[in-house]
Write an enzyme that holds these catalytic residues in place. Structure first.
Site, short mmCIF file in Angstrom:
data_model
loop_
_atom_site.label_atom_id
_atom_site.label_comp_id
_atom_site.label_asym_id
_atom_site.label_seq_id
_atom_site.Cartn_x
_atom_site.Cartn_y
_atom_site.Cartn_z
N ASP A 1 -13.52 9.76 -2.09
CA ASP A 1 -14.62 10.10 -1.34
C ASP A 1 -14.17 9.38 0.19
O ASP A 1 -13.97 8.51 0.02
CB ASP A 1 -15.65 9.77 -1.49
CG ASP A 1 -17.19 9.83 -0.96
OD1 ASP A 1 -16.77 10.58 0.38
OD2 ASP A 1 -18.22 9.37 -1.28
N ARG B 1 -15.40 10.02 3.36
CA ARG B 1 -16.13 10.22 4.28
C ARG B 1 -16.91 9.06 4.95
O ARG B 1 -16.55 7.92 4.70
CB ARG B 1 -17.77 10.55 4.15
CG ARG B 1 -17.69 12.15 2.91
CD ARG B 1 -18.49 12.88 2.45
NE ARG B 1 -19.24 12.16 1.17
CZ ARG B 1 -20.61 12.13 0.70
NH1 ARG B 1 -21.20 12.98 1.43
NH2 ARG B 1 -20.22 11.24 -0.59
N1 GTP Z 1 -14.29 17.11 -4.32
C1 GTP Z 1 -15.87 16.89 -4.49
N2 GTP Z 1 -16.96 17.81 -3.49
C2 GTP Z 1 -17.69 17.93 -3.73
C3 GTP Z 1 -18.24 18.84 -5.32
N3 GTP Z 1 -19.34 19.29 -5.01
C4 GTP Z 1 -19.63 19.01 -3.59
N4 GTP Z 1 -19.14 18.44 -2.91
C5 GTP Z 1 -19.31 17.62 -1.93
O1 GTP Z 1 -19.76 16.58 -2.04
C6 GTP Z 1 -20.55 16.04 -1.22
C7 GTP Z 1 -21.72 15.90 -1.00
O2 GTP Z 1 -21.66 14.77 -1.79
P1 GTP Z 1 -22.45 14.01 -2.55
O3 GTP Z 1 -21.40 13.11 -3.84
O4 GTP Z 1 -23.40 15.32 -3.50
O5 GTP Z 1 -24.21 13.33 -2.20
P2 GTP Z 1 -24.13 12.34 -1.06
O6 GTP Z 1 -24.33 12.88 0.39
O7 GTP Z 1 -23.05 11.29 -1.95
O8 GTP Z 1 -25.38 11.47 -1.82
P3 GTP Z 1 -26.62 12.08 -1.36
O9 GTP Z 1 -27.15 11.72 -0.53
O10 GTP Z 1 -27.61 11.52 -2.50
O11 GTP Z 1 -26.70 13.91 -1.41
C8 GTP Z 1 -20.15 17.51 0.31
O12 GTP Z 1 -19.43 16.83 1.33
C9 GTP Z 1 -19.83 18.64 -0.88
O13 GTP Z 1 -19.41 19.34 0.14
C10 GTP Z 1 -17.36 18.79 -5.82
O14 GTP Z 1 -17.48 18.79 -6.82
N5 GTP Z 1 -16.16 18.29 -5.57
#
Ligand code: GTP
Length: 243
Positions: free
Chosen positions: A159, A161
């Site tokens: 992650d 981000r």
């Molecule tokens: N690498 C990867 N990214 C994913 C996958 N599924 C969704 N994503 C990405 O994960 C991101 C969303 O993150 P999440 O971990 O689902 O949620 P979060 O934003 O951390 O937390 P919330 O606020 O609860 O949604 C988006 O950028 C999606 O494109 C996956 O299987 N692998």
């Protein structure tokens, strides 16, 4: 050019501090104004009318959107969703993840509240690895990896981000304290230090299905996501979370 161990020796001998380029970038992300408001327009959405604010990042030129409902006023206790781009889930309704449903639920709840902001951060695709790599990661998940292992197998961060741009957008819109709609309390850290505070967490609970169960369970076990109220506490447990 001197390498780090040599520089460390030199700095110690001369009583100097060392700062890396990464430190400088982190510092500038916190201190400098990194977004400019490009345009604002009314968008009648399927949930109701929202003011769409387009912000351009001065770091990389990426355009982000903030959907604003109602008057932000004193900026206190605003319902906020900071949503990471997920083209497959948000646009095509992929059932592999909960992203599309979370986006829809957040918009619905903000509309119902009559006041709030959804910041949609582009460039966050695949938790920062981009679309192509995310699809490669899906192939690895089909072969048995979980969502964390798949990124690692590709040699990419689990992650990467950054939320500084999102925080600056919220600040520019006038948000001061927010009830953050998320199941991921580790997002709090990314929104710290921009004059914003988190006054509570609002869980975003969407259907768990056969197709997304393992993904959601991995987020819970390995990434600190919480499904439901914070470990026994109420959803406003983040109230003391000063940032
Ligand atoms: N690498 C990867 N990214 C994913 C996958 N599924 C969704 N994503 C990405 O994960 C991101 C969303 O993150 P999440 O971990 O689902 O949620 P979060 O934003 O951390 O937390 P919330 O606020 O609860 O949604 C988006 O950028 C999606 O494109 C996956 O299987 N692998």
């Amino acid at each position: 050019m001197a390498r780090l161990p040599r520089l460390q020796q030199f700095a110690q001998a001369e009583g100097l501090k060392i700062i890396s380029i990464a430190d400088l970038i982190r510092y500038r992300r916190k201190r400098d104004k990194l977004v400019e408001r490009a345009a604002v327009s009314l968008i009648p959405t399927m949930w109701g009318p929202f003011q769409a604010y387009c912000y351009r990042s001065l770091l990389d030129g990426i355009e982000h959107i903030a959907m604003v409902k109602g008057e932000i006023g004193d900026g206190r206790d605003i319902l906020v969703r900071v949503h990471s781009e997920c083209l497959t889930g948000d646009i095509f309704g992929s059932a592999r993840c909960d992203c599309g449903n979370q986006l829809a639920l957040a918009m619905k709840q903000i509309e119902a509240a009559g006041r709030g902001v959804l910041v949609y951060l582009r460039g966050h695709e695949g938790r920062g690895i981009g679309l192509g790599h995310k699809l490669r990661a899906y192939n690895l998940q089909d072969e048995g990896c979980d969502t964390v292992e798949a990124n690692e197998e590709l040699g990419l961060p689990v992650d990467s981000r950054e939320y500084g741009i999102g925080a600056q957008i919220l600040r520019d819109i006038g948000v001061r304290t927010m009830r953050l709609m998320t199941n991921n309390p580790s997002k709090y850290a990314g929104l710290k230090g921009y004059g914003l505070a988190i006054s509570g967490r609002v869980p975003l609970l969407t259907p768990i299905t056969a197709q997304n169960r393992r993904y959601i369970e991995t987020k819970r076990q390995k990434m600190g996501h919480v499904y439901g109220p914070e470990n026994g506490a109420s959803s406003s447990a983040a109230g003391s979370e000063d940032v």
